[in-house]
Design a protein around this motif. Structure first.
Motif, PDB file in Angstrom:
ATOM      1  N   UNK A 134      26.363  67.320   9.777  1.00  0.00           N
ATOM      2  CA  UNK A 134      25.304  67.477  10.781  1.00  0.00           C
ATOM      3  C   UNK A 134      24.784  68.904  10.875  1.00  0.00           C
ATOM      4  N   UNK A 135      25.370  69.838  10.120  1.00  0.00           N
ATOM      5  CA  UNK A 135      24.866  71.217  10.125  1.00  0.00           C
ATOM      6  C   UNK A 135      23.435  71.222   9.559  1.00  0.00           C
ATOM      7  N   UNK A 136      22.519  71.977  10.169  1.00  0.00           N
ATOM      8  CA  UNK A 136      21.111  71.943   9.740  1.00  0.00           C
ATOM      9  C   UNK A 136      20.900  72.179   8.238  1.00  0.00           C
ATOM     10  N   UNK A 137      21.619  73.115   7.650  1.00  0.00           N
ATOM     11  CA  UNK A 137      21.456  73.386   6.220  1.00  0.00           C
ATOM     12  C   UNK A 137      21.851  72.157   5.387  1.00  0.00           C
ATOM     13  N   UNK A 138      22.888  71.451   5.832  1.00  0.00           N
ATOM     14  CA  UNK A 138      23.362  70.265   5.119  1.00  0.00           C
ATOM     15  C   UNK A 138      22.399  69.107   5.330  1.00  0.00           C
ATOM     16  N   UNK A 139      21.906  68.945   6.546  1.00  0.00           N
ATOM     17  CA  UNK A 139      20.933  67.894   6.833  1.00  0.00           C
ATOM     18  C   UNK A 139      19.723  68.041   5.908  1.00  0.00           C
ATOM     19  N   UNK A 140      19.273  69.264   5.693  1.00  0.00           N
ATOM     20  CA  UNK A 140      18.133  69.502   4.802  1.00  0.00           C
ATOM     21  C   UNK A 140      18.452  69.049   3.375  1.00  0.00           C
ATOM     22  N   UNK A 141      19.663  69.321   2.900  1.00  0.00           N
ATOM     23  CA  UNK A 141      20.050  68.858   1.564  1.00  0.00           C
ATOM     24  C   UNK A 141      20.064  67.335   1.494  1.00  0.00           C
ATOM     25  N   UNK A 142      20.630  66.704   2.513  1.00  0.00           N
ATOM     26  CA  UNK A 142      20.684  65.246   2.537  1.00  0.00           C
ATOM     27  C   UNK A 142      19.283  64.640   2.556  1.00  0.00           C
ATOM     28  N   UNK A 143      18.386  65.264   3.322  1.00  0.00           N
ATOM     29  CA  UNK A 143      16.999  64.779   3.359  1.00  0.00           C
ATOM     30  C   UNK A 143      16.333  64.918   2.003  1.00  0.00           C
ATOM     31  N   UNK A 144      16.625  66.001   1.279  1.00  0.00           N
ATOM     32  CA  UNK A 144      16.069  66.163  -0.071  1.00  0.00           C
ATOM     33  C   UNK A 144      16.555  65.039  -0.986  1.00  0.00           C
ATOM     34  N   UNK A 145      17.837  64.704  -0.883  1.00  0.00           N
ATOM     35  CA  UNK A 145      18.386  63.602  -1.680  1.00  0.00           C
ATOM     36  C   UNK A 145      17.736  62.278  -1.331  1.00  0.00           C
ATOM     37  N   UNK A 146      17.477  62.061  -0.055  1.00  0.00           N
ATOM     38  CA  UNK A 146      16.815  60.828   0.375  1.00  0.00           C
ATOM     39  C   UNK A 146      15.385  60.759  -0.147  1.00  0.00           C
ATOM     40  N   UNK A 147      14.682  61.887  -0.115  1.00  0.00           N
ATOM     41  CA  UNK A 147      13.313  61.914  -0.643  1.00  0.00           C
ATOM     42  C   UNK A 147      13.299  61.601  -2.126  1.00  0.00           C
ATOM     43  N   UNK A 148      14.267  62.159  -2.855  1.00  0.00           N
ATOM     44  CA  UNK A 148      14.369  61.880  -4.284  1.00  0.00           C
ATOM     45  C   UNK A 148      14.615  60.385  -4.505  1.00  0.00           C
ATOM     46  N   UNK A 195      31.349  52.985  -6.630  1.00  0.00           N
ATOM     47  CA  UNK A 195      30.076  53.599  -6.290  1.00  0.00           C
ATOM     48  C   UNK A 195      28.928  52.673  -6.636  1.00  0.00           C
ATOM     49  N   UNK A 196      27.796  52.951  -6.018  1.00  0.00           N
ATOM     50  CA  UNK A 196      26.525  52.306  -6.347  1.00  0.00           C
ATOM     51  C   UNK A 196      25.563  53.421  -6.645  1.00  0.00           C
ATOM     52  N   UNK A 197      24.831  53.285  -7.727  1.00  0.00           N
ATOM     53  CA  UNK A 197      23.771  54.233  -8.044  1.00  0.00           C
ATOM     54  C   UNK A 197      22.609  53.462  -8.640  1.00  0.00           C
ATOM     55  N   UNK A 198      21.493  54.129  -8.784  1.00  0.00           N
ATOM     56  CA  UNK A 198      20.308  53.458  -9.276  1.00  0.00           C
ATOM     57  C   UNK A 198      20.166  53.517 -10.787  1.00  0.00           C
ATOM     58  N   UNK A 199      19.439  52.552 -11.325  1.00  0.00           N
ATOM     59  CA  UNK A 199      19.259  52.448 -12.780  1.00  0.00           C
ATOM     60  C   UNK A 199      18.528  53.652 -13.367  1.00  0.00           C
ATOM     61  N   UNK A 200      17.740  54.359 -12.553  1.00  0.00           N
ATOM     62  CA  UNK A 200      16.974  55.506 -13.058  1.00  0.00           C
ATOM     63  C   UNK A 200      17.733  56.827 -12.921  1.00  0.00           C
ATOM     64  N   UNK A 201      18.922  56.801 -12.371  1.00  0.00           N
ATOM     65  CA  UNK A 201      19.712  58.029 -12.195  1.00  0.00           C
ATOM     66  C   UNK A 201      20.528  58.298 -13.459  1.00  0.00           C
ATOM     67  N   UNK A 202      19.841  58.627 -14.527  1.00  0.00           N
ATOM     68  CA  UNK A 202      20.466  58.757 -15.842  1.00  0.00           C
ATOM     69  C   UNK A 202      21.544  59.838 -15.890  1.00  0.00           C
ATOM     70  N   UNK A 203      21.307  60.978 -15.260  1.00  0.00           N
ATOM     71  CA  UNK A 203      22.305  62.046 -15.265  1.00  0.00           C
ATOM     72  C   UNK A 203      23.566  61.595 -14.539  1.00  0.00           C
ATOM     73  N   UNK A 204      23.399  60.951 -13.400  1.00  0.00           N
ATOM     74  CA  UNK A 204      24.558  60.469 -12.642  1.00  0.00           C
ATOM     75  C   UNK A 204      25.318  59.416 -13.444  1.00  0.00           C
TER      76      UNK A 204
END
Length: 155
Positions: free
Chosen positions: A11-25, A111-120
């Motif tokens: 819930x720290x603001x810096x971490x929330x921003x990272x999580x939001x970036x991941x969600x946008x991706x 885990x679950x990941x998406x078909x387009x997450x080739x690096x992961x």
């Protein structure tokens, strides 16, 4: 790149921003029904271990979470900022979360990941994960790949 990995409050603001970036991706690749993000409140639950990697200047550059279940754990919210990719952070986070799972007595990671997450997908396959069918509350989804890995006991 020198970095440290510690358990932190998502819930720290810096971490929330990272999580939001991941969600946008994720939203740029998949429809909402194919994104399975844990909320901040879910990430703060007693059964979750939330790890953050920070660079030498103390800036958060990656996240990963481990949701402990009965007999197994799920990897969630693995995210590395684009500028820090290719430096071993994902593998280091994964190693840290595997150690946390073993400390909790868990020997199976999923885990679950998406078909387009080739690096992961490449990382998970290189580190011993194998593809499986849907688990837990997941349903079949042509945009999802489900994987698991048995952890080897260090004793």
């Amino acid at each position: 790149m020198t970095f440290s990995i510690t358990l932190e409050d998502p819930a720290e603001p810096e971490i929330v921003a990272l999580l939001e970036d991941g969600e946008k991706y994720g939203a740029s690749l998949y429809p909402a029904e194919s994104n399975h993000f844990l909320s901040i409140d879910e990430l703060r639950a007693d059964n979750v271990r939330f790890a953050v990697a920070r660079d030498v200047d103390g800036v958060a550059v990656a996240t990963g979470a481990l949701a402990l279940n009965d007999g197994w754990a799920e990897l969630k919210r693995m995210w590395v900022v684009p500028a820090a990719r290719g430096k071993g952070l994902s593998r280091a986070l994964l190693t840290e979360l595997e150690a946390r799972a073993q400390e909790a007595g868990v020997s199976l990671l999923r885990l679950e990941t998406g078909v387009a997450n080739h690096e992961a997908l490449g990382l998970y396959e290189r580190t011993g994960f194998v593809r499986i069918g849907p688990f837990g509350d997941y349903r079949p989804d042509p945009l999802s790949i489900f994987m698991e890995k048995r952890l080897v006991s260090s004793s």
